[in-house]
Structure formats: structure tokens, C-alpha cells
Design a protein around this motif. Structure first.
Motif, short mmCIF file in Angstrom:
data_model
loop_
_atom_site.label_atom_id
_atom_site.label_comp_id
_atom_site.label_asym_id
_atom_site.label_seq_id
_atom_site.Cartn_x
_atom_site.Cartn_y
_atom_site.Cartn_z
N ALA A 1 49.39 21.98 50.98
CA ALA A 1 47.95 21.97 50.74
C ALA A 1 47.37 23.38 50.77
O ALA A 1 46.54 23.76 49.93
CB ALA A 1 47.26 21.09 51.78
N VAL A 2 47.82 24.19 51.73
CA VAL A 2 47.35 25.58 51.78
C VAL A 2 47.78 26.35 50.54
O VAL A 2 46.99 27.10 49.94
CB VAL A 2 47.89 26.25 53.07
CG1 VAL A 2 47.56 27.74 53.06
CG2 VAL A 2 47.31 25.58 54.30
N LEU A 3 49.03 26.15 50.10
CA LEU A 3 49.51 26.83 48.89
C LEU A 3 48.75 26.37 47.66
O LEU A 3 48.42 27.18 46.78
CB LEU A 3 51.01 26.56 48.73
CG LEU A 3 51.68 27.20 47.51
CD1 LEU A 3 51.56 28.72 47.59
CD2 LEU A 3 53.14 26.78 47.43
N LEU A 4 48.42 25.08 47.60
CA LEU A 4 47.68 24.56 46.45
C LEU A 4 46.28 25.15 46.39
O LEU A 4 45.78 25.50 45.29
CB LEU A 4 47.60 23.03 46.55
CG LEU A 4 46.87 22.32 45.40
CD1 LEU A 4 47.56 22.60 44.07
CD2 LEU A 4 46.82 20.81 45.67
N VAL A 5 45.64 25.30 47.53
CA VAL A 5 44.31 25.92 47.55
C VAL A 5 44.39 27.37 47.09
O VAL A 5 43.54 27.85 46.32
CB VAL A 5 43.71 25.82 48.97
CG1 VAL A 5 42.43 26.65 49.08
CG2 VAL A 5 43.41 24.36 49.31
N ALA A 6 45.42 28.09 47.53
CA ALA A 6 45.57 29.48 47.10
C ALA A 6 45.80 29.57 45.59
O ALA A 6 45.20 30.41 44.91
CB ALA A 6 46.74 30.12 47.86
N VAL A 7 46.65 28.69 45.03
CA VAL A 7 46.88 28.68 43.58
C VAL A 7 45.60 28.35 42.83
O VAL A 7 45.29 28.94 41.78
CB VAL A 7 48.00 27.69 43.24
CG1 VAL A 7 48.13 27.50 41.74
CG2 VAL A 7 49.33 28.18 43.82
N PHE A 8 44.84 27.40 43.36
CA PHE A 8 43.57 27.03 42.73
C PHE A 8 42.62 28.21 42.66
O PHE A 8 41.99 28.48 41.62
CB PHE A 8 42.95 25.87 43.52
CG PHE A 8 41.50 25.64 43.22
CD1 PHE A 8 41.11 25.03 42.03
CD2 PHE A 8 40.52 26.03 44.12
CE1 PHE A 8 39.77 24.82 41.74
CE2 PHE A 8 39.19 25.83 43.84
CZ PHE A 8 38.81 25.22 42.65
N LEU A 9 42.49 28.96 43.73
CA LEU A 9 41.58 30.11 43.74
C LEU A 9 42.06 31.19 42.76
O LEU A 9 41.25 31.80 42.04
CB LEU A 9 41.48 30.67 45.16
CG LEU A 9 40.84 29.74 46.20
CD1 LEU A 9 40.88 30.39 47.59
CD2 LEU A 9 39.41 29.42 45.81
N VAL A 10 43.39 31.42 42.71
CA VAL A 10 43.91 32.45 41.81
C VAL A 10 43.69 32.05 40.35
O VAL A 10 43.26 32.86 39.51
CB VAL A 10 45.39 32.70 42.10
CG1 VAL A 10 46.00 33.61 41.04
CG2 VAL A 10 45.57 33.33 43.48
N VAL A 11 43.98 30.78 40.02
CA VAL A 11 43.81 30.33 38.63
C VAL A 11 42.35 30.36 38.22
O VAL A 11 42.01 30.79 37.10
CB VAL A 11 44.42 28.92 38.49
CG1 VAL A 11 44.07 28.31 37.13
CG2 VAL A 11 45.92 28.96 38.66
N ARG A 12 41.47 29.93 39.10
CA ARG A 12 40.05 29.93 38.74
C ARG A 12 39.54 31.35 38.53
O ARG A 12 38.78 31.62 37.61
CB ARG A 12 39.25 29.24 39.83
CG ARG A 12 37.79 28.99 39.44
CD ARG A 12 37.03 28.31 40.52
NE ARG A 12 36.88 29.14 41.71
CZ ARG A 12 36.14 28.82 42.77
NH1 ARG A 12 35.52 27.65 42.78
NH2 ARG A 12 36.06 29.62 43.79
#
Length: 399
Positions: free
Chosen positions: A22-33
């Protein structure tokens, strides 16, 4: 060993992986956005000049945008520019949505896989512990204190635990052997003098020249000697009953109780006590001799703590997984606060310590110890009419 520890370990692995995912997914989400959003210099297109003609960007405000298009001040460039911006926004939204959806499903699936892997890994880790536990359970069920776990493995915590248990078993075996030798020696050393005393007194009383005073004194000494023999026998039985039953053999509790009632019929007649029996088959297992002593103590207690013309009710029955022996008697009212004390050694109801014919105060203590040695229970309750009702439950022996 049950699967509680293994399940907790597997769930812990899955939970840790789920949290990390979940933490990694949030980080990927912020980078992609952040990567998909246009930079500040590209957010609003500027006016350009082509072949001497200047093209102005469309206004961003809604009212100005409507006026701009209604005045005819637009062309293909501006329409295409707005279309590109719209497509960019749709692309950004779909991309972020896909990242969250696919990434979330991937994290959940990976957490499930991690839980399964953790389950297998936990089984491999606790296998030595399960082996030690099964060995200890086997020793407890067989009551063979000479057996050891003897865990063969690396020098780790499990090896230390197994060695500690083996050390405890060794000390218990030595203590058990010492207790058994002490009981055997005490039985011999205590009973022999009493037997000699009884013989000497009996010979003295039966002499032709014995006076009446000598006979009365001899009879009193024989009563005291008999009481001491019963006391010693009760103490030895109590000590033997406190040990776990070693030889469990099946027998019918009703047969044992019927034999005890036949032996107690003479004493009941002398005390003018009527015995009512209702003996249904009650299969159980254990030391039949100890259970016979248990039933004998209950019946004798019901007869001796009664009044002339009193009654005793004895019954046996079986339930789903238990068999029950119930002995009830008439007699003096028993306060409820004295119920817990009657199973303690040398405790008598109503403070009766002078009546030697009523026993030494160890009868119900032996009943409790023998019942517990057979994995059973003992309960007592006062009768409203006076007297006691004592119920003994033992495990039922399945055919």
C-alpha cells in the motif's frame, strides 16, 4: 501443536506485505500523477504569429470563452488546442485510475501469495516444536517418566527447550521413585507395629485368667489400634491417589458400587440405616481398586453421618461422555458454607473429632484425590431435609 501460531505467522506475513504494498502504491501514484501533470510553463498556451498573423489563445474563463467563440474569433488551431487539452485530461485520469485499480489488485494478490508462503514457511519453522510437543504429550499419556524427548537437532532455542523438559522429567522420575519407596517403607514400618500390638492385646484379652478390667482395657486398645490402622491406610491411599493413575483398565462402575454396597450392608444394619440402590451400567476406565475405595468412602460416610432409621440413596448412570455416581443420605442439616471444607484432610462436619467410629476425616479427601486422578470431578450439595448429596463424575469408556 495447533495451527494458531502458524496462522498468526502467515497472517503477519500477509499483513506486512499488504502494508508495504500500500505504501509503495501510494508512492507510485504520486510519481505518476506528478509526471502526467503539465509544467507551469505549459499549462496555458501563448499567442503565436504565423505568416504575419497573430493567433491568440482562447481565454480560460467560461464567460469570456463563450464570448470568444460567439464572436467568430476562432479557427482550427484553437479548436485543436482545446481538444488536445481535453484528451490530455482524460488520459491523465484514466492512467491514474488504472494505476490505483491494477496496483491495488496486484498488492492484494501479492499479499495473499505472501500469506500462503508464510503459512508454508511457518510450518517448516515450527515442525521441530511440533515434534517436541508430540513427544511430551506421548510421555504424559503413557505416564512413563523414564522416556525422554531426546530432540536431535541444531543447537538452538528448540534444542534448549527439549533439553530443559528432559531435565524436568528426570527430576520428576527421581522424585516419583523416592515417593514410591517412601510409601512402601512407611506402609511396612507403620503397619507392622500395629499388627503386633493387635496380636498382643488380643492374646492378653483371651487369656483365661484375664480380669474384667483387663478385658475392657484390651477392647479399648483394640478400638484405638483399629482406628490407627484405618488412619494409616487412609494416608497411604491418599498418597497413592495423588499420583496419576498408571494402569487404566475398563470396568463397570455399577459392578464396583454393587460390591461395595454388599460389604456395607452389615454396617448399615447395625446403624439401622436403609440403603436404596439404582445401579445402571456405567462403563469407565482406571484403577478399579482406587475407585472401589472411592465408593466405599462415600457409602461409609453416608452411613456413619446418619441417624437411626435414616436412609441412603446410591445410583449410577451414564451420560454422553461421563458416568456418574451419586450418594445421598439423610442426617443433620449441613450449612452451605461448610461444603468446601469437607474435602480437606482431617476436616469433619459439626467439629466432630471425638467419634472415632466416624472415621479420621480423610474419607472425602481420598474421594476427591482419586476422582481427580481419573480426570473426574466431585461436587457436594446439602439436602433440604438434612444430610448431603455427593456426585462423582468420571470419563466414560467408549466401547
Amino acid at each position: 501443536m495447533k495451527n494458531n501460531v502458524r496462522l498468526r505467522f502467515a497472517l503477519a506475513c500477509g499483513g506486512v506485505f499488504l502494508l508495504a504494498g500500500a505504501v509503495l502504491l501510494v508512492a507510485v501514484f504520486l510519481v505518476v500523477r506528478q509526471s502526467l501533470e503539465p509544467r507551469d510553463g505549459l499549462r496555458q498556451p501563448k499567442a503565436i504569429t504565423v505568416a504575419g498573423t497573430t493567433y491568440r489563445p482562447a481565454p480560460t474563463q467560461e464567460d469570456a470563452l463563450k464570448a470568444f467563440y460567439s464572436s467568430g474569433g476562432t479557427d482550427v488551431y484553437y479548436v485543436a488546442q482545446q481538444r488536445v487539452a481535453q484528451v490530455r485530461r482524460i488520459y491523465q485520469r484514466d492512467t491514474i485510475k488504472n494505476v490505483l485499480t491494477v496496483g491495488g489488485l496486484g498488492v492484494v494478490a501479492a499479499a495473499a501469495i505472501a500469506t500462503a508462503i508464510g503459512w508454508r514457511a511457518a510450518g517448516w519453522v515450527i515442525r521441530p516444536v511440533r515434534s517436541v510437543s508430540e513427544s511430551a504429550r506421548r510421555i504424559a499419556q503413557s505416564h512413563d517418566l523414564a522416556e525422554r524427548i531426546a530432540h536431535d537437532g541444531p543447537e538452538d532455542e528448540i534444542k534448549d527447550l527439549a533439553d530443559s523438559v528432559d531435565g524436568i522429567l528426570g527430576r520428576l522420575a527421581r522424585s516419583y521413585d523416592g515417593q514410591r519407596r517412601f510409601i512402601a517403607n512407611a506402609s511396612h514400618e507403620l503397619r507392622t507395629p500395629l499388627t503386633i500390638n493387635r496380636t498382643l492385646v488380643d492374646v492378653a484379652v483371651r487369656r483365661p485368667d484375664a480380669t474384667e478390667d483387663v478385658r475392657r482395657l484390651g477392647e479399648s486398645l483394640l478400638v484405638v489400634n483399629t482406628r490407627h490402622e484405618r488412619l494409616i491406610d487412609a494416608l497411604l491411599t491418599l498418597s497413592e491417589g495423588e499420583r496419576t493413575v498408571l494402569d487404566r483398565r475398563p470396568f463397570d462402575l455399577a459392578d464396583v458400587v454393587e460390591h461395595v454396597l454388599d460389604l456395607a450392608a452389615k454396617e448399615a444394619g447395625e446403624n439401622e440405616v436403609t440403603i436404596h440402590r439404582l445401579l445402571d451400567p456405567a462403563p469407565t476406565a482406571g484403577e478399579a481398586v482406587l475407585v472401589e475405595r472411592l465408593a466405599q468412602n462415600l457409602v461409609e460416610n453416608a452411613i456413619r453421618h446418619n441417624h437411626p432409621g435414616g436412609e441412603v440413596w446410591v445410583s449410577t448412570r451414564q451420560r454422553a461422555d461421563r458416568v456418574e455416581l451419586m450418594v445421598a443420605n439423610s442426617g443433620l442439616p449441613v450449612p452451605s458454607y461448610e461444603i468446601e471444607m469437607i474435602f480437606e484432610p482431617f476436616r469433619r462436619l459439626h467439629g466432630d473429632r471425638l467419634r472415632s467410629d466416624r472415621g479420621s476425616g480423610l474419607g472425602l479427601s481420598i474421594v476427591k484425590v482419586v476422582a481427580e486422578a481419573h480426570s473426574g470431578t466431585v461436587t457436594a450439595s446439602p439436602r433440604e431435609e438434612g444430610g448431603l448429596t455427593i456426585a462423582v463424575e468420571l470419563p466414560r469408556e467408549q466401547p
